[in-house]
Design an enzyme around this catalytic site. Structure first.
Site, PDB file in Angstrom:
ATOM      1  N   SER A 128       1.017  -0.843   0.525  1.00  0.00           N
ATOM      2  CA  SER A 128       0.019   0.707   0.304  1.00  0.00           C
ATOM      3  C   SER A 128       0.695   1.664   0.199  1.00  0.00           C
ATOM      4  CB  SER A 128      -0.954  -0.566   1.068  1.00  0.00           C
ATOM      5  OG  SER A 128      -1.682   1.350   1.151  1.00  0.00           O
ATOM      6  N   LYS A 182      -4.814  -7.152   2.594  1.00  0.00           N
ATOM      7  CA  LYS A 182      -4.906  -5.910   1.817  1.00  0.00           C
ATOM      8  C   LYS A 182      -5.823  -5.177   1.454  1.00  0.00           C
ATOM      9  CE  LYS A 182      -2.653  -2.249  -0.553  1.00  0.00           C
ATOM     10  NZ  LYS A 182      -3.685  -2.832  -1.788  1.00  0.00           N
ATOM     11  N   HIS A 185      -7.631  -4.050   4.088  1.00  0.00           N
ATOM     12  CA  HIS A 185      -7.219  -2.521   4.289  1.00  0.00           C
ATOM     13  C   HIS A 185      -8.068  -1.477   2.793  1.00  0.00           C
ATOM     14  CE1 HIS A 185      -4.348   0.821   2.466  1.00  0.00           C
ATOM     15  NE2 HIS A 185      -4.165   1.001   3.124  1.00  0.00           N
ATOM     16  N   ASN A 186      -8.172  -1.863   1.815  1.00  0.00           N
ATOM     17  CA  ASN A 186      -7.925  -1.043   0.791  1.00  0.00           C
ATOM     18  C   ASN A 186     -10.232  -0.649   1.156  1.00  0.00           C
ATOM     19  OD1 ASN A 186      -6.232  -1.481  -0.671  1.00  0.00           O
ATOM     20  ND2 ASN A 186      -6.496  -1.459  -2.108  1.00  0.00           N
ATOM     21  N   GLU A 189      -9.766   1.608   4.024  1.00  0.00           N
ATOM     22  CA  GLU A 189      -9.862   3.216   2.749  1.00  0.00           C
ATOM     23  C   GLU A 189     -11.733   3.838   1.981  1.00  0.00           C
ATOM     24  OE1 GLU A 189      -6.493   2.617   0.307  1.00  0.00           O
ATOM     25  OE2 GLU A 189      -7.946   3.583  -0.876  1.00  0.00           O
TER      26      GLU A 189
HETATM   27  P1  NDP Z   1       0.743  -1.675 -14.976  1.00  0.00           P
HETATM   28  O1  NDP Z   1      -0.504  -3.041 -14.084  1.00  0.00           O
HETATM   29  O2  NDP Z   1       0.149  -0.579 -15.945  1.00  0.00           O
HETATM   30  O3  NDP Z   1       1.171  -3.523 -15.701  1.00  0.00           O
HETATM   31  C1  NDP Z   1       2.076  -2.833 -16.358  1.00  0.00           C
HETATM   32  C2  NDP Z   1       3.560  -3.792 -16.322  1.00  0.00           C
HETATM   33  O4  NDP Z   1       3.219  -5.209 -16.394  1.00  0.00           O
HETATM   34  C3  NDP Z   1       4.758  -4.158 -17.168  1.00  0.00           C
HETATM   35  O5  NDP Z   1       5.857  -3.835 -16.625  1.00  0.00           O
HETATM   36  C4  NDP Z   1       3.255  -4.426 -18.767  1.00  0.00           C
HETATM   37  O6  NDP Z   1       5.203  -5.021 -19.594  1.00  0.00           O
HETATM   38  C5  NDP Z   1       3.939  -5.508 -17.624  1.00  0.00           C
HETATM   39  N1  NDP Z   1       2.980  -7.062 -18.348  1.00  0.00           N
HETATM   40  C6  NDP Z   1       1.553  -6.846 -18.725  1.00  0.00           C
HETATM   41  N2  NDP Z   1       1.525  -7.388 -19.751  1.00  0.00           N
HETATM   42  C7  NDP Z   1       2.769  -8.095 -19.267  1.00  0.00           C
HETATM   43  C8  NDP Z   1       2.569  -9.867 -20.043  1.00  0.00           C
HETATM   44  N3  NDP Z   1       1.787 -10.573 -19.703  1.00  0.00           N
HETATM   45  N4  NDP Z   1       3.923 -10.695 -19.828  1.00  0.00           N
HETATM   46  C9  NDP Z   1       4.425 -10.103 -19.153  1.00  0.00           C
HETATM   47  N5  NDP Z   1       4.605  -8.299 -18.169  1.00  0.00           N
HETATM   48  C10 NDP Z   1       3.665  -7.865 -18.272  1.00  0.00           C
HETATM   49  O7  NDP Z   1       1.721  -1.495 -14.006  1.00  0.00           O
HETATM   50  P2  NDP Z   1       1.572  -1.067 -12.413  1.00  0.00           P
HETATM   51  O8  NDP Z   1       3.323  -0.399 -12.235  1.00  0.00           O
HETATM   52  O9  NDP Z   1       0.797   0.324 -12.418  1.00  0.00           O
HETATM   53  O10 NDP Z   1       0.900  -2.533 -11.247  1.00  0.00           O
HETATM   54  C11 NDP Z   1       1.193  -2.660 -11.284  1.00  0.00           C
HETATM   55  C12 NDP Z   1       0.906  -3.941  -9.946  1.00  0.00           C
HETATM   56  O11 NDP Z   1       0.966  -3.634  -9.053  1.00  0.00           O
HETATM   57  C13 NDP Z   1      -0.547  -3.990 -10.637  1.00  0.00           C
HETATM   58  O12 NDP Z   1      -1.180  -5.763 -10.186  1.00  0.00           O
HETATM   59  C14 NDP Z   1      -1.126  -3.241  -9.905  1.00  0.00           C
HETATM   60  O13 NDP Z   1      -2.398  -3.781  -9.798  1.00  0.00           O
HETATM   61  C15 NDP Z   1      -0.505  -3.018  -8.377  1.00  0.00           C
HETATM   62  N6  NDP Z   1      -0.809  -1.952  -8.163  1.00  0.00           N
HETATM   63  C16 NDP Z   1      -0.573  -1.246  -6.547  1.00  0.00           C
HETATM   64  C17 NDP Z   1      -0.517   0.069  -6.119  1.00  0.00           C
HETATM   65  C18 NDP Z   1      -0.545  -0.037  -5.231  1.00  0.00           C
HETATM   66  O14 NDP Z   1      -0.569   1.122  -4.169  1.00  0.00           O
HETATM   67  N7  NDP Z   1       0.066  -1.554  -3.949  1.00  0.00           N
HETATM   68  C19 NDP Z   1      -1.091   1.033  -7.393  1.00  0.00           C
HETATM   69  C20 NDP Z   1      -0.948   0.857  -8.468  1.00  0.00           C
HETATM   70  C21 NDP Z   1      -1.035  -1.281  -8.620  1.00  0.00           C
HETATM   71  P3  NDP Z   1       6.074  -3.995 -20.544  1.00  0.00           P
HETATM   72  O15 NDP Z   1       6.070  -2.598 -20.102  1.00  0.00           O
HETATM   73  O16 NDP Z   1       6.442  -4.727 -21.070  1.00  0.00           O
HETATM   74  O17 NDP Z   1       3.986  -3.280 -21.135  1.00  0.00           O
END
Ligand code: NDP
Length: 485
Positions: A128, A182, A185-186, A189
């Protein structure tokens, strides 16, 4: 091999987490499906610490020291499953795969089972704090085995947020426990944000205050019991002026709240577990109502009538003393509703622990939420103290501190619910939390009537207050009562 930790997926979250790890003395192997992201990370931030960029997943795995530990931060769902499998194919027994994305805890339970069967460790880790948290110190909720925590724990402690000198990370429990916590937690939130929004609405539409004035109120509240990140950023949002129009920023934003689904999961899971989380539920539904533009438009066209908020509250608004008193009432209503929503969230965690076989340390969970995460608040110290007392209680509302806090706030809380209802201002979480509180303290509930109805139309039986057993009345016959075996 030289990297003690690796990160797969270098979009916003993964890149920030990698930099945080590198800045804290870890040697971080980094891999992304498209190499361009890896190049960008190394080009822009390579000097912040030790990175080992990899062009292929094989190269990435090869650069990790044993037990190899890789954190996956890719798109949730299918891409995460794919990446887990690809990594597992390249790893060896004892290695650790961490999913730090926003996974549904049942997916984590499934994945952990499959990966464990292959001799590897799988850790679902809730993170988070968003992108900024990932970079500067998130609150982290890892599940998985004790053995994996021995390797992962010291690494995560280097990058976690600190609250009063303690890192905001603890081993939550086995398999999906981290993602479950988690998720809750959300959910909390959502309710926190909604009670703040209800407070804003009462001041804005009820008292006719300007956003700047309301921002000042939130700034003041942030000095007391309500001190928290969400109250602080609320003031920041309300102080902000839109550069294009010169209007208060809040007035140019579409009033349709979005959501990505974790609040919904919290409520769905609570329904499955039969735990009433009315505060979280109403917060999710309130976002749903806000995001039904056609329905709201039609309601406007059909002229659904009701009181005009300011006409009802104008007496309060006009008198400075009364106005001040009402604002204080709202503060207390917010505080009491917040306590109820947290009590409900902690009940959901307790029930989840019982059903899924986790031993959750509620005090430790409250402590790791004090820093790094969105719901970080001074208030969490009180929750931690309540659980640290060693007393057994079924609800946080029974802890002496919270019991007194709600008792002290309830007159104000009731006044706010009455006033808001008269004024036609929706206060779903204020009102439902109060009803929950009153339901909990009611010696006798109308559930007896529901049992009677159920027995009449469906022979669903009932219990009696004066003797044990299961009973049915022959409603269509002579209305005599049968005791069932
Ligand atoms: P995204 O959810 O936008 O995902 C993009 C990433 O995933 C890129 O690195 C992309 O690679 C990769 N990707 C997508 N499809 C594939 C695939 N089939 N094979 C391999 N790689 C793939 O990224 P975020 O950084 O926003 O979020 C990452 C994770 O964190 C998600 O699960 C999200 O839900 C979570 N999250 C958590 C938050 C928090 O506060 N805890 C906030 C935001 C997100 P490429 O560059 O090659 O396309």
């Amino acid at each position: 091999a030289q990297a003690n930790i690796g990160v797969v997926g270098l979009a916003a979250m993964g890149a920030s987490l990698s930099r945080n790890l590198a800045r804290h003395g870890n040697t971080v192997a980094v891999y992304n499906r498209h190499y361009s992201r890896t190049e960008t990370l190394i080009g822009e931030h390579g000097d912040e610490g030790k990175f080992v960029p990899a062009k292929t997943l094989q190269e990435f795995v090869g650069s990790l020291t044993r037990p190899r530990t890789a954190i996956i931060m890719v798109k949730a769902g299918e891409p995460t499953d794919q990446m887990i499998n690809d990594l597992a194919d390249l790893m060896e027994p004892g290695d650790i795969i961490v999913d730090a994305g926003n996974a549904y805890f049942k997916d984590t339970i499934r994945r952990e089972k499959a990966i464990r069967a292959r001799g590897l460790h799988f850790v679902g880790c809730g993170v988070s704090g968003g992108e900024e948290g990932a970079l500067l110190g998130p609150s982290m909720m890892p599940g998985g085995t004790d053995e994996s925590w021995q390797t992962l724990g010291p690494i995560l402690k280097t990058i976690a947020a600190q609250a009063e000198g303690e890192p905001c990370v603890t081993h939550i429990g086995s398999d999906g426990a981290g993602h479950f916590v988690k998720m809750v937690h959300n959910g909390i939130e959502y309710s926190d944000m909604q009670v703040i929004a209800e407070s804003y609405d009462l001041m804005r539409r009820g008292l006719g205050m300007e956003p700047q004035q309301i921002a000042d109120v939130f700034d003041e509240w942030n000095q007391g019991d309500l001190n928290s990140y969400l109250v602080q950023i609320t003031a920041e949002v309300l102080h902000h002026t839109d550069a294009a129009t010169g209007k208060p920023f809040i007035d140019i934003v579409t009033d349709q709240a979005g959501m990505k689904g974790t609040g919904t999961w919290t409520v769905q899971t609570a329904l499955d577990l039969a735990v009433p989380v009315t505060g979280i539920g109403e917060a999710v539904f309130a976002r749903g109502l806000s995001s039904s533009p056609e329905l709201r438009k039609e309601a406007e066209q059909k002229g659904l009538s009701g009181p005009e908020p300011q006409a009802i509250l104008s007496d309060l608004a006009a008198d400075p003393d009364q106005r001040k008193a009402f604002i204080e009432d709202v503060r207390q209503a917010l505080y009491a509703s917040k306590i109820v929503a947290y009590a409900q969230g902690f009940n959901e965690m307790q029930e989840g622990a019982d059903v899924y076989g986790w031993k959750l340390d509620m005090g430790a969970i409250a402590r790791i939420w004090r820093g790094g995460c969105i719901i970080r608040a001074k208030f969490l110290n009180r929750i931690s103290d309540a659980y640290a007392s060693g007393d057994e209680f079924g609800s946080l509302l029974f802890d002496p501190f919270f019991k007194k806090a709600v008792e002290d706030a309830q007159d104000a809380w009731r006044r706010v619910v009455v006033r808001a209802t008269q004024a036609g201002i929706p206060i779903p979480v204020f009102a439902s939390s109060l009803s929950y509180y009153d339901g909990l303290r009611s010696k006798r509930l109308p559930a007896a009537l529901i049992q009677g109805q159920r027995d009449l139309f469906g022979a669903h039986t009932y219990g009696r207050v004066d003797q044990p057993g299961v009973f049915h009345t022959l409603w269509a016959g002579d209305k005599s009562e049968i005791k069932q075996d």
